[in-house]
Scaffold this motif. Structure first.
Motif, short mmCIF file in Angstrom:
data_model
loop_
_atom_site.label_atom_id
_atom_site.label_comp_id
_atom_site.label_asym_id
_atom_site.label_seq_id
_atom_site.Cartn_x
_atom_site.Cartn_y
_atom_site.Cartn_z
N PHE A 132 0.82 -1.22 0.00
CA PHE A 132 0.00 0.00 0.00
C PHE A 132 0.85 1.27 0.00
O PHE A 132 0.31 2.37 0.12
N PHE A 170 11.04 9.05 12.07
CA PHE A 170 11.63 8.47 10.86
C PHE A 170 10.52 7.73 10.11
O PHE A 170 10.48 6.51 10.07
N MET A 171 9.60 8.50 9.57
CA MET A 171 8.44 7.92 8.88
C MET A 171 8.30 8.48 7.48
O MET A 171 7.25 8.41 6.86
N GLY A 174 11.76 5.34 3.05
CA GLY A 174 12.83 4.41 3.38
C GLY A 174 12.64 3.66 4.68
O GLY A 174 11.74 3.96 5.47
N GLU A 175 13.48 2.64 4.87
CA GLU A 175 13.45 1.83 6.07
C GLU A 175 14.72 2.15 6.89
O GLU A 175 15.82 1.75 6.51
N THR A 207 9.92 1.17 12.03
CA THR A 207 10.50 0.07 11.24
C THR A 207 9.45 -1.00 10.97
O THR A 207 8.51 -1.18 11.74
N VAL A 208 9.65 -1.73 9.87
CA VAL A 208 8.80 -2.88 9.58
C VAL A 208 9.13 -4.06 10.50
O VAL A 208 8.44 -5.07 10.48
N SER A 229 5.80 -1.08 12.40
CA SER A 229 4.72 -1.14 11.41
C SER A 229 4.21 -2.58 11.36
O SER A 229 4.82 -3.45 10.75
N HIS A 231 0.57 -3.67 10.86
CA HIS A 231 -0.37 -3.67 9.72
C HIS A 231 -1.19 -4.94 9.53
O HIS A 231 -2.15 -4.94 8.75
N PRO A 299 -5.46 5.99 9.29
CA PRO A 299 -6.32 5.93 8.09
C PRO A 299 -5.43 5.88 6.85
O PRO A 299 -4.44 6.61 6.78
N LEU A 300 -5.76 5.02 5.91
CA LEU A 300 -4.96 4.92 4.68
C LEU A 300 -4.97 6.25 3.95
O LEU A 300 -6.02 6.83 3.70
N HIS A 301 -3.77 6.73 3.63
CA HIS A 301 -3.66 7.92 2.78
C HIS A 301 -3.99 7.48 1.37
O HIS A 301 -3.33 6.60 0.84
N THR A 305 -2.15 4.35 -3.87
CA THR A 305 -2.09 3.10 -3.12
C THR A 305 -2.87 2.02 -3.84
O THR A 305 -3.99 1.68 -3.49
N ALA A 343 1.56 11.50 2.33
CA ALA A 343 1.96 10.20 2.86
C ALA A 343 3.23 9.73 2.19
O ALA A 343 3.61 10.22 1.12
N GLN A 346 4.57 9.98 -1.56
CA GLN A 346 3.56 10.39 -2.53
C GLN A 346 3.94 11.62 -3.35
O GLN A 346 3.56 11.73 -4.50
#
Ligand code: SAH
Length: 369
Positions: A132, A170-171, A174-175, A207-208, A229, A231, A299-301, A305, A343, A346
């Protein structure tokens, strides 16, 4: 710009902005000693890198002119070129910066009462390909250097009027945990009282779930905040949204997060009909309790996506209630900057158009650089 005579040297490439505070001070002291200059000058010079930043060494008027010229000949003071600035009706501002090699990165400033949160990028593009996320769709381009990560904060200080953040997340693109060495140095530059002086509790690394990165962050003494993250509350669903889940499965991420001895936030983007059902809330509550985590429902931006739709407001509210009745502290994040595509990834995508991910294969391998 200084003009130089026929004996012109090549421009300096050594960049003090890539060094952590102690290393930069040591380098400056050695440089001053070579020139027979007093070592207290290192404190004056370092203060002008981050604390009260200058655009060029020539602006450090408290130094003798000859010393300013010598600094200019010895060191490159890198800048990020502002390519675009957009302001949302809600006050959120988005900046697109061009780096020396032409790569573009995004920084978002989010005002909220007397706080200003800055959302910064740690990589140009991203290798992780979360389904997404607009940054994933552009593929991995390269890691940023400390001068480019902390440099985003520096550039906003240099604007008139200056934008001075109270909080850093840090959002951006990148990771961060896949560029740990540069992020590690950046954390020192942001936090050190001689540099940016932002409190560790006001700096969040998202981070993921790159496990070596979580371990490296917990090894630091400062109270930097960690956001994961999540999700999706099961491996099965998470793997369809986040390819990284095969390398770092949910159970391992949860174990590492539970072992992290400071407060953790779970980020959970609400994808309509995908991860927003009551059964997901029940599973997520269990994981959050294990980690004593605070849950942020995002909420999804909508921009860029592919195929996903935001969960309805009423579904998000019901999901939040289901978490809260299970004893999990939950917040519903307000969407900010909707009108400026604020987001992850984008704005750059808007500028460059959507491209096939490049170098996806060679960068699939997850490592902490
Ligand atoms: N790679 C890191 C940090 C960058 S993304 C991470 O994934 O945590 C910061 C957050 O924005 C992540 O939680 C990410 O999943 C989320 N995000 C990405 N695209 C989004 C979108 N379109 N709408 C809402 N949140 C999004």
């Amino acid at each position: 710009m200084t003009t130089q005579g026929p004996m012109t040297q090549p421009p300096a490439t050594e960049n003090l902005l890539d060094l952590a505070p102690d290393a930069a001070m040591a380098r400056l002291q050695a440089w001053l000693t070579e020139r027979g200059e007093p070592s207290y000058r290192s404190v004056q010079i370092f203060a002008r890198l981050w604390e009260r930043p200058v655009r060029a060494f020539s602006e450090i008027t408290e130094l003798p002119m000859a010393l300013r010229d010598a600094l200019t000949r010895s060191f490159h003071l890198s800048r990020l070129e502002l390519a675009t600035r957009q302001t949302s009706v809600d006050g959120t501002e988005k900046f697109l910066f061009r780096m020396d090699d032409g790569q573009l990165i995004e920084t978002v400033a989010i005002p909220d009462g007397d706080r200003i949160t800055l959302c910064i990028s740690s990589q140009a593009g991203c290798a992780l390909q979360c389904a997404f996320c607009a940054t994933g769709a552009m593929g991995f381009q390269r890691n940023l250097r400390p001068s480019e990560i902390a440099g985003q904060v520096r550039e906003l200080h240099l604007m008139s009027p200056p934008i001075v953040p109270t909080n850093i997340v840090f959002m951006g693109m990148g990771e961060p945990m896949m560029n740990w060495k540069a992020v590690d140095t950046t954390l020192s530059l942001l936090n050190d009282a001689r540099a940016m002086g932002i409190g560790a509790r006001h700096i969040t690394i998202s981070t993921v779930g790159v496990l070596p990165g979580i371990v490296a962050l917990s090894a630091r003494r400062e109270q930097f905040r960690l956001a994961i993250s999540i999700h999706a509350p099961s491996d099965e669903l998470r793997a369809t949204l986040m390819p990284v889940n095969t390398k770092y499965p949910l159970a391992d991420v949860i174990a590492a997060t539970a072992a992290f001895d400071r407060r953790v936030t779970f980020e959970y983007v609400m994808l309509g009909g995908v991860n927003d059902q009551p059964s997901h809330a029940t599973q997520l509550a269990q994981l959050a309790r294990e980690c004593r985590a605070f849950v942020n429902l995002i909420p999804l931006h909508p921009g860029g996506t592919m195929g996903f739709i935001p969960s309805p407001t009423s579904t998000i509210a019901a999901f939040a209630r289901a978490l809260r009745v299970r004893g999990v502290e939950t917040a519903i994040r307000r969407s900010r900057g909707l009108d400026i595509a604020a987001a992850c990834g984008q704005l750059r995508t808007e500028r460059l158009g959507r491209r096939l991910p490049i170098a996806a294969n060679e960068d699939r391998e997850i490592h902490v650089a």
